[in-house]
Design a protein around this motif. Structure first.
Motif, PDB file in Angstrom:
ATOM      1  N   SER A 140      73.759  47.570 -15.465  1.00 18.09           N
ATOM      2  CA  SER A 140      74.002  48.981 -15.179  1.00 18.09           C
ATOM      3  C   SER A 140      73.651  49.811 -16.410  1.00 18.09           C
ATOM      4  O   SER A 140      73.462  49.280 -17.514  1.00 18.09           O
ATOM      5  CB  SER A 140      75.473  49.198 -14.824  1.00 18.09           C
ATOM      6  OG  SER A 140      76.287  48.993 -15.972  1.00 18.09           O
ATOM      7  N   GLY A 141      73.597  51.121 -16.228  1.00 15.76           N
ATOM      8  CA  GLY A 141      73.282  52.001 -17.342  1.00 15.76           C
ATOM      9  C   GLY A 141      74.284  51.864 -18.479  1.00 15.76           C
ATOM     10  O   GLY A 141      73.910  51.835 -19.656  1.00 15.76           O
ATOM     11  N   GLY A 142      75.562  51.764 -18.135  1.00 19.20           N
ATOM     12  CA  GLY A 142      76.580  51.611 -19.153  1.00 19.20           C
ATOM     13  C   GLY A 142      76.474  50.294 -19.893  1.00 19.20           C
ATOM     14  O   GLY A 142      76.676  50.225 -21.115  1.00 19.20           O
ATOM     15  N   GLN A 143      76.143  49.233 -19.166  1.00 25.72           N
ATOM     16  CA  GLN A 143      75.971  47.927 -19.802  1.00 25.72           C
ATOM     17  C   GLN A 143      74.747  47.934 -20.718  1.00 25.72           C
ATOM     18  O   GLN A 143      74.776  47.375 -21.818  1.00 25.72           O
ATOM     19  CB  GLN A 143      75.837  46.848 -18.734  1.00 25.72           C
ATOM     20  CG  GLN A 143      77.122  46.601 -17.960  1.00 25.72           C
ATOM     21  CD  GLN A 143      76.905  45.736 -16.724  1.00 25.72           C
ATOM     22  OE1 GLN A 143      75.808  45.683 -16.155  1.00 25.72           O
ATOM     23  NE2 GLN A 143      77.957  45.042 -16.293  1.00 25.72           N
ATOM     24  N   GLN A 144      73.684  48.588 -20.276  1.00 28.88           N
ATOM     25  CA  GLN A 144      72.493  48.682 -21.116  1.00 28.88           C
ATOM     26  C   GLN A 144      72.764  49.482 -22.387  1.00 28.88           C
ATOM     27  O   GLN A 144      72.232  49.164 -23.457  1.00 28.88           O
ATOM     28  CB  GLN A 144      71.338  49.307 -20.334  1.00 28.88           C
ATOM     29  CG  GLN A 144      70.748  48.408 -19.268  1.00 28.88           C
ATOM     30  CD  GLN A 144      69.487  48.984 -18.656  1.00 28.88           C
ATOM     31  OE1 GLN A 144      69.030  50.063 -19.020  1.00 28.88           O
ATOM     32  NE2 GLN A 144      68.908  48.250 -17.720  1.00 28.88           N
ATOM     33  N   GLN A 145      73.600  50.527 -22.284  1.00 26.15           N
ATOM     34  CA  GLN A 145      73.922  51.307 -23.473  1.00 26.15           C
ATOM     35  C   GLN A 145      74.689  50.464 -24.479  1.00 26.15           C
ATOM     36  O   GLN A 145      74.446  50.538 -25.687  1.00 26.15           O
ATOM     37  CB  GLN A 145      74.729  52.547 -23.100  1.00 26.15           C
ATOM     38  CG  GLN A 145      74.982  53.487 -24.284  1.00 26.15           C
ATOM     39  CD  GLN A 145      73.707  54.040 -24.862  1.00 26.15           C
ATOM     40  OE1 GLN A 145      73.033  54.870 -24.268  1.00 26.15           O
ATOM     41  NE2 GLN A 145      73.338  53.554 -26.036  1.00 26.15           N
ATOM     42  N   PRO A 171      82.650  58.613 -17.018  1.00 29.34           N
ATOM     43  CA  PRO A 171      83.708  58.859 -18.005  1.00 29.34           C
ATOM     44  C   PRO A 171      84.334  57.580 -18.554  1.00 29.34           C
ATOM     45  O   PRO A 171      84.631  57.492 -19.750  1.00 29.34           O
ATOM     46  CB  PRO A 171      84.720  59.696 -17.223  1.00 29.34           C
ATOM     47  CG  PRO A 171      83.900  60.415 -16.196  1.00 29.34           C
ATOM     48  CD  PRO A 171      82.841  59.424 -15.798  1.00 29.34           C
ATOM     49  N   ALA A 172      84.521  56.579 -17.697  1.00 32.26           N
ATOM     50  CA  ALA A 172      85.154  55.334 -18.146  1.00 32.26           C
ATOM     51  C   ALA A 172      84.275  54.605 -19.158  1.00 32.26           C
ATOM     52  O   ALA A 172      84.760  54.100 -20.182  1.00 32.26           O
ATOM     53  CB  ALA A 172      85.450  54.432 -16.958  1.00 32.26           C
ATOM     54  N   ILE A 173      82.970  54.534 -18.888  1.00 31.69           N
ATOM     55  CA  ILE A 173      82.061  53.855 -19.810  1.00 31.69           C
ATOM     56  C   ILE A 173      81.890  54.668 -21.083  1.00 31.69           C
ATOM     57  O   ILE A 173      81.764  54.122 -22.179  1.00 31.69           O
ATOM     58  CB  ILE A 173      80.706  53.579 -19.142  1.00 31.69           C
ATOM     59  CG1 ILE A 173      80.884  52.639 -17.948  1.00 31.69           C
ATOM     60  CG2 ILE A 173      79.731  52.963 -20.136  1.00 31.69           C
ATOM     61  CD1 ILE A 173      81.468  51.285 -18.301  1.00 31.69           C
ATOM     62  N   THR A 174      81.929  55.995 -20.948  1.00 28.91           N
ATOM     63  CA  THR A 174      81.880  56.846 -22.138  1.00 28.91           C
ATOM     64  C   THR A 174      83.060  56.545 -23.046  1.00 28.91           C
ATOM     65  O   THR A 174      82.920  56.455 -24.272  1.00 28.91           O
ATOM     66  CB  THR A 174      81.878  58.333 -21.736  1.00 28.91           C
ATOM     67  OG1 THR A 174      80.686  58.614 -20.988  1.00 28.91           O
ATOM     68  CG2 THR A 174      81.909  59.238 -22.966  1.00 28.91           C
ATOM     69  N   ASP A 175      84.242  56.362 -22.450  1.00 30.52           N
ATOM     70  CA  ASP A 175      85.415  55.985 -23.238  1.00 30.52           C
ATOM     71  C   ASP A 175      85.174  54.672 -23.980  1.00 30.52           C
ATOM     72  O   ASP A 175      85.530  54.537 -25.160  1.00 30.52           O
ATOM     73  CB  ASP A 175      86.641  55.835 -22.327  1.00 30.52           C
ATOM     74  CG  ASP A 175      87.164  57.164 -21.805  1.00 30.52           C
ATOM     75  OD1 ASP A 175      86.772  58.215 -22.355  1.00 30.52           O
ATOM     76  OD2 ASP A 175      87.948  57.146 -20.847  1.00 30.52           O
ATOM     77  N   THR A 176      84.577  53.711 -23.297  1.00 26.07           N
ATOM     78  CA  THR A 176      84.298  52.412 -23.909  1.00 26.07           C
ATOM     79  C   THR A 176      83.369  52.566 -25.106  1.00 26.07           C
ATOM     80  O   THR A 176      83.591  51.970 -26.174  1.00 26.07           O
ATOM     81  CB  THR A 176      83.665  51.459 -22.880  1.00 26.07           C
ATOM     82  OG1 THR A 176      84.593  51.231 -21.817  1.00 26.07           O
ATOM     83  CG2 THR A 176      83.288  50.124 -23.507  1.00 26.07           C
ATOM     84  N   VAL A 177      82.326  53.377 -24.938  1.00 22.40           N
ATOM     85  CA  VAL A 177      81.351  53.586 -26.019  1.00 22.40           C
ATOM     86  C   VAL A 177      82.005  54.292 -27.205  1.00 22.40           C
ATOM     87  O   VAL A 177      81.834  53.884 -28.361  1.00 22.40           O
ATOM     88  CB  VAL A 177      80.141  54.379 -25.497  1.00 22.40           C
ATOM     89  CG1 VAL A 177      79.266  54.858 -26.653  1.00 22.40           C
ATOM     90  CG2 VAL A 177      79.318  53.517 -24.538  1.00 22.40           C
ATOM     91  N   PHE A 178      82.790  55.331 -26.941  1.00 26.20           N
ATOM     92  CA  PHE A 178      83.421  56.059 -28.037  1.00 26.20           C
ATOM     93  C   PHE A 178      84.471  55.201 -28.746  1.00 26.20           C
ATOM     94  O   PHE A 178      84.624  55.288 -29.976  1.00 26.20           O
ATOM     95  CB  PHE A 178      84.018  57.373 -27.532  1.00 26.20           C
ATOM     96  CG  PHE A 178      83.035  58.511 -27.527  1.00 26.20           C
ATOM     97  CD1 PHE A 178      83.124  59.528 -28.470  1.00 26.20           C
ATOM     98  CD2 PHE A 178      82.015  58.568 -26.591  1.00 26.20           C
ATOM     99  CE1 PHE A 178      82.211  60.572 -28.481  1.00 26.20           C
ATOM    100  CE2 PHE A 178      81.098  59.608 -26.589  1.00 26.20           C
ATOM    101  CZ  PHE A 178      81.191  60.617 -27.534  1.00 26.20           C
TER     102      PHE A 178
END
Length: 237
Positions: A140-145, A171-178
């Motif tokens: 997914s996009g979040g996993q690739q990021q 928003p959930a994946i953004t939280d993970t990245v931050f």
């Protein structure tokens, strides 16, 4: 000044006769996040391109500690200790996750400690660890990021540059990245974060620079995260 402090001084970037960045100066020290926000066309990506050697500055300088990297080739900059997580991730979809990770090894200055660094990166991003044998193109996009950030960290940089890492993420994946960026800062890296999510950036960064029309207009601290009126004024002035 630490030998790992990124120092940008009086940086001017032009594309032909068109000015993009007008003499900006700032520093990013080890163990801190500096945010760089502003409207589209403000000069954020041009600043990153000049730091990484993708664009030669018209004038000014880029230094990592005492090392002058101004106008050096991207591969020289990378091997000097600066890693970029580009906008759009630029993952090689036909390769496995593990093969993408190992591409980051090309930017290392030494091959000592590779196993330990890989272990730390995989602990930081469990989804990457779980997907090492999979094709990166099916993530997914979040996993690739998360893979893109992990790949940059495998290079063992002193400075991590990120260009819009939350772009297109939930928003959930953004939280993970931050959350991961906060951990990366705590490990002692210098982090320069170019982001579209202004309030999130101001909240996490030690300080955030507002760039508009190629000029630095304002410096914000986490205490300013709720002051949307001040940010809007800086964007539009």
């Amino acid at each position: 000044m630490s030998s790992s402090t990124l120092v940008v001084s009086d940086l001017v970037v032009r594309y032909g006769a068109v000015p993009a960045v007008h003499g900006i100066s700032f520093e990013v020290a080890p163990g801190e996040i500096v945010g760089l926000i502003g409207p589209n066309g403000a000069g954020k990506s041009s600043t990153l391109n000049a730091i990484t050697g993708l664009v030669g500055p018209f004038s000014g300088s880029v230094r990592l500690g005492e090392r002058d990297l101004t106008g050096r080739a991207p591969e020289v900059v990378a091997r000097s200790g600066i890693a970029l997580v580009p906008e759009g991730r630029r993952i090689f979809g036909e390769l496995t996750v593990d093969e993408n990770l190992r591409l980051g090894l090309a930017g290392r200055r030494t091959q000592r400690g590779v196993a330990e660094d890989l272990e730390r990166v995989l602990e930081l991003f469990p989804v990457v660890a779980e997907s090492r044998a999979r094709s990166a193109g099916v993530l997914s996009g979040g996993q690739q990021q998360q893979l893109a950030i992990a790949r940059a960290l495998v290079a063992a940089p002193e400075v991590l540059l990120l260009d819009e890492p939350s772009l297109g993420l939930s928003p959930a994946i953004t939280d993970t990245v931050f959350d991961a960026l906060a951990t990366i800062r705590d490990s002692g890296l210098a982090v320069l974060l170019v982001e579209q999510r202004a309030q999130r950036t101001v909240a996490i960064a030690d300080r955030t620079l507002v760039l508009a029309n190629g000029e630095l207009r304002l410096t914000l601290t986490p205490d300013d995260a709720g002051d949307t009126e001040r940010m809007i004024h800086a964007y539009l002035s």
